[in-house]
Design a protein around this motif. Sequence first.
Motif, PDB file in Angstrom:
ATOM      1  N   TRP A 184      -2.941  -5.996  11.579  1.00 49.42           N
ATOM      2  CA  TRP A 184      -2.271  -6.046  10.535  1.00 49.42           C
ATOM      3  C   TRP A 184      -1.298  -4.815  10.709  1.00 49.42           C
ATOM      4  CZ3 TRP A 184      -1.318  -9.879   7.659  1.00 49.42           C
ATOM      5  CH2 TRP A 184      -2.178 -10.667   7.215  1.00 49.42           C
ATOM      6  N   SER A 185      -1.694  -3.734  11.201  1.00 50.56           N
ATOM      7  CA  SER A 185      -0.801  -2.602  11.292  1.00 50.56           C
ATOM      8  C   SER A 185       0.425  -3.017  12.236  1.00 50.56           C
ATOM      9  CB  SER A 185      -1.521  -1.289  11.843  1.00 50.56           C
ATOM     10  OG  SER A 185      -2.295  -1.009  10.790  1.00 50.56           O
ATOM     11  N   PHE A 186       0.083  -3.787  13.376  1.00 50.67           N
ATOM     12  CA  PHE A 186       1.026  -4.291  14.429  1.00 50.67           C
ATOM     13  C   PHE A 186       1.874  -5.139  13.630  1.00 50.67           C
ATOM     14  CE2 PHE A 186       2.390  -7.283  17.616  1.00 50.67           C
ATOM     15  CZ  PHE A 186       2.944  -6.536  18.451  1.00 50.67           C
ATOM     16  N   TYR A 190      10.536   5.142  15.461  1.00 54.90           N
ATOM     17  CA  TYR A 190       9.137   4.920  15.755  1.00 54.90           C
ATOM     18  C   TYR A 190       8.146   5.535  14.887  1.00 54.90           C
ATOM     19  CZ  TYR A 190      10.843   1.692  19.437  1.00 54.90           C
ATOM     20  OH  TYR A 190      11.259   0.522  20.186  1.00 54.90           O
ATOM     21  N   GLY A 191       8.258   6.658  14.676  1.00 59.84           N
ATOM     22  CA  GLY A 191       7.361   7.567  14.240  1.00 59.84           C
ATOM     23  C   GLY A 191       7.047   7.234  12.643  1.00 59.84           C
ATOM     24  N   ARG A 192       8.297   7.140  12.102  1.00 59.29           N
ATOM     25  CA  ARG A 192       8.233   6.795  10.650  1.00 59.29           C
ATOM     26  C   ARG A 192       7.808   5.212  10.466  1.00 59.29           C
ATOM     27  NH1 ARG A 192      13.162   8.610   7.177  1.00 59.29           N
ATOM     28  NH2 ARG A 192      12.066  10.614   7.713  1.00 59.29           N
ATOM     29  N   ALA A 193       8.076   4.304  11.189  1.00 56.60           N
ATOM     30  CA  ALA A 193       7.623   3.072  11.020  1.00 56.60           C
ATOM     31  C   ALA A 193       6.273   2.893  11.464  1.00 56.60           C
ATOM     32  CB  ALA A 193       8.505   2.189  12.182  1.00 56.60           C
ATOM     33  N   LEU A 194       5.668   3.938  12.307  1.00 58.19           N
ATOM     34  CA  LEU A 194       4.324   3.648  12.736  1.00 58.19           C
ATOM     35  C   LEU A 194       3.543   4.306  11.658  1.00 58.19           C
ATOM     36  CD1 LEU A 194       2.025   3.444  14.897  1.00 58.19           C
ATOM     37  CD2 LEU A 194       2.566   5.787  15.390  1.00 58.19           C
ATOM     38  N   ARG A 195       3.839   5.299  10.933  1.00 61.01           N
ATOM     39  CA  ARG A 195       3.184   5.850   9.903  1.00 61.01           C
ATOM     40  C   ARG A 195       2.989   4.914   8.602  1.00 61.01           C
ATOM     41  NH1 ARG A 195       6.027  10.435  11.416  1.00 61.01           N
ATOM     42  NH2 ARG A 195       7.457  10.246   9.933  1.00 61.01           N
ATOM     43  N   THR A 196       4.246   4.443   8.491  1.00 64.69           N
ATOM     44  CA  THR A 196       4.290   3.226   7.450  1.00 64.69           C
ATOM     45  C   THR A 196       3.461   2.018   7.566  1.00 64.69           C
ATOM     46  OG1 THR A 196       6.571   4.026   6.879  1.00 64.69           O
ATOM     47  CG2 THR A 196       6.069   1.803   5.895  1.00 64.69           C
ATOM     48  N   SER A 197       3.497   1.712   9.204  1.00 69.85           N
ATOM     49  CA  SER A 197       2.799   0.272   9.160  1.00 69.85           C
ATOM     50  C   SER A 197       1.368   0.713   9.324  1.00 69.85           C
ATOM     51  CB  SER A 197       3.240  -0.250  10.516  1.00 69.85           C
ATOM     52  OG  SER A 197       2.784   0.642  11.716  1.00 69.85           O
ATOM     53  N   LEU A 198       0.818   1.803   9.592  1.00 71.04           N
ATOM     54  CA  LEU A 198      -0.502   2.068   9.756  1.00 71.04           C
ATOM     55  C   LEU A 198      -1.005   2.329   8.178  1.00 71.04           C
ATOM     56  CD1 LEU A 198      -1.069   4.886  12.121  1.00 71.04           C
ATOM     57  CD2 LEU A 198      -1.978   2.512  12.222  1.00 71.04           C
ATOM     58  N   LEU A 199      -0.152   2.702   7.038  1.00 67.23           N
ATOM     59  CA  LEU A 199      -0.580   2.801   5.732  1.00 67.23           C
ATOM     60  C   LEU A 199      -0.611   1.483   5.067  1.00 67.23           C
ATOM     61  CD1 LEU A 199      -1.228   4.384   2.934  1.00 67.23           C
ATOM     62  CD2 LEU A 199       1.394   4.364   2.571  1.00 67.23           C
ATOM     63  N   LEU A 200       0.358   0.554   5.521  1.00 66.91           N
ATOM     64  CA  LEU A 200       0.482  -0.931   5.084  1.00 66.91           C
ATOM     65  C   LEU A 200      -0.646  -1.818   5.508  1.00 66.91           C
ATOM     66  CD1 LEU A 200       4.293  -1.446   4.929  1.00 66.91           C
ATOM     67  CD2 LEU A 200       2.809  -1.055   3.014  1.00 66.91           C
ATOM     68  N   TYR A 204      -7.993  -3.103   3.040  1.00 69.50           N
ATOM     69  CA  TYR A 204      -8.514  -2.582   1.832  1.00 69.50           C
ATOM     70  C   TYR A 204      -8.768  -3.759   0.996  1.00 69.50           C
ATOM     71  CZ  TYR A 204     -10.096   0.150  -2.414  1.00 69.50           C
ATOM     72  OH  TYR A 204     -11.092   0.462  -3.312  1.00 69.50           O
ATOM     73  N   PHE A 205      -7.940  -4.515   0.630  1.00 64.26           N
ATOM     74  CA  PHE A 205      -7.928  -5.791  -0.309  1.00 64.26           C
ATOM     75  C   PHE A 205      -8.621  -7.102   0.493  1.00 64.26           C
ATOM     76  CE2 PHE A 205      -4.863  -2.747  -2.541  1.00 64.26           C
ATOM     77  CZ  PHE A 205      -5.964  -2.621  -3.701  1.00 64.26           C
ATOM     78  N   MET A 206      -8.809  -7.121   1.457  1.00 67.46           N
ATOM     79  CA  MET A 206      -9.069  -8.400   2.306  1.00 67.46           C
ATOM     80  C   MET A 206     -10.644  -8.231   2.661  1.00 67.46           C
ATOM     81  SD  MET A 206      -7.156  -8.756   5.808  1.00 67.46           S
ATOM     82  CE  MET A 206      -8.004 -10.168   6.336  1.00 67.46           C
ATOM     83  N   PRO A 207     -11.204  -9.444   2.742  1.00 68.77           N
ATOM     84  CA  PRO A 207     -12.647  -9.160   3.191  1.00 68.77           C
ATOM     85  C   PRO A 207     -12.701  -8.949   4.843  1.00 68.77           C
ATOM     86  CG  PRO A 207     -11.984 -11.539   2.543  1.00 68.77           C
ATOM     87  CD  PRO A 207     -10.851 -10.703   2.327  1.00 68.77           C
ATOM     88  N   ASP A 208     -13.806  -8.221   4.691  1.00 64.66           N
ATOM     89  CA  ASP A 208     -13.974  -7.612   6.047  1.00 64.66           C
ATOM     90  C   ASP A 208     -15.357  -7.858   6.642  1.00 64.66           C
ATOM     91  OD1 ASP A 208     -15.107  -5.983   4.595  1.00 64.66           O
ATOM     92  OD2 ASP A 208     -14.335  -4.150   5.270  1.00 64.66           O
ATOM     93  N   PHE A 209     -15.644  -7.454   8.110  1.00 66.37           N
ATOM     94  CA  PHE A 209     -17.012  -7.902   8.509  1.00 66.37           C
ATOM     95  C   PHE A 209     -18.158  -7.061   8.187  1.00 66.37           C
ATOM     96  CE2 PHE A 209     -13.645  -9.184  11.505  1.00 66.37           C
ATOM     97  CZ  PHE A 209     -13.917 -10.610  11.507  1.00 66.37           C
ATOM     98  N   THR A 210     -17.886  -5.541   7.909  1.00 70.79           N
ATOM     99  CA  THR A 210     -18.786  -4.653   7.333  1.00 70.79           C
ATOM    100  C   THR A 210     -18.986  -4.547   5.960  1.00 70.79           C
ATOM    101  OG1 THR A 210     -17.207  -2.857   7.506  1.00 70.79           O
ATOM    102  CG2 THR A 210     -18.540  -3.252   9.668  1.00 70.79           C
ATOM    103  N   PRO A 211     -20.346  -4.489   5.351  1.00 69.78           N
ATOM    104  CA  PRO A 211     -20.543  -4.391   4.018  1.00 69.78           C
ATOM    105  C   PRO A 211     -20.069  -2.855   3.425  1.00 69.78           C
ATOM    106  CG  PRO A 211     -22.532  -4.282   5.321  1.00 69.78           C
ATOM    107  CD  PRO A 211     -21.451  -4.546   6.314  1.00 69.78           C
ATOM    108  N   GLY A 212     -19.915  -3.107   2.293  1.00 75.47           N
ATOM    109  CA  GLY A 212     -19.472  -1.580   1.634  1.00 75.47           C
ATOM    110  C   GLY A 212     -17.925  -1.476   1.699  1.00 75.47           C
TER     111      GLY A 212
END
Length: 160
Positions: free
Chosen positions: A89-91, A105-115, A121-129
């Motif tokens: 998702w970050s990519f 690149y630096g600001r885009a990388l930080r923004t993409s990592l946050l997004l 955070y809001f989508m289902p994932d593989f680990t519980p909790g």
Amino acid sequence: MALALIVNYILDLPFRSANDKLHRIDAPITLDFLIPGATYIDEKMTIGEVVRVSVGKKASIFEQMMDGLGRVIPLRYLIIADFFMFLFWSFMFMTVIRIFTFLGYGRALRTSLLLGGLVYYFMPDFTPGSIDDAAFVAGPVLIILSRAIFSHKKRSTMRE
């Protein structure tokens, strides 16, 4: 105290007869929304038991499937899969940000990592909790904050 007694009285009522009575008088709200899918409700079940069955049931087929996989696949592989989903998702955000904006690149990388962390955070994932969800959001936030602090210190030393 009286409210607790009223709630206990309502939860001890038989479910089917109470729901049938609500249907007969054409009540605007019935108890049909409490009935979980693929569950038989007999005459003896109370409203409280039906609520416990519907709350205790897994929310989706995806969660049931992930629970089954979690018993077979070791936890470290599930965490690695979560990490790769976060990176995916970050990519995707990095690609969109670099194509459609003029961010470096630096600001885009930080923004993409946050997004990417927010999507993760809001989508289902593989680990519980939710500890891993919070970590994938807190990591980019800490990177952004450390960069802001570093930039502020650098600007304040250059002014002196």
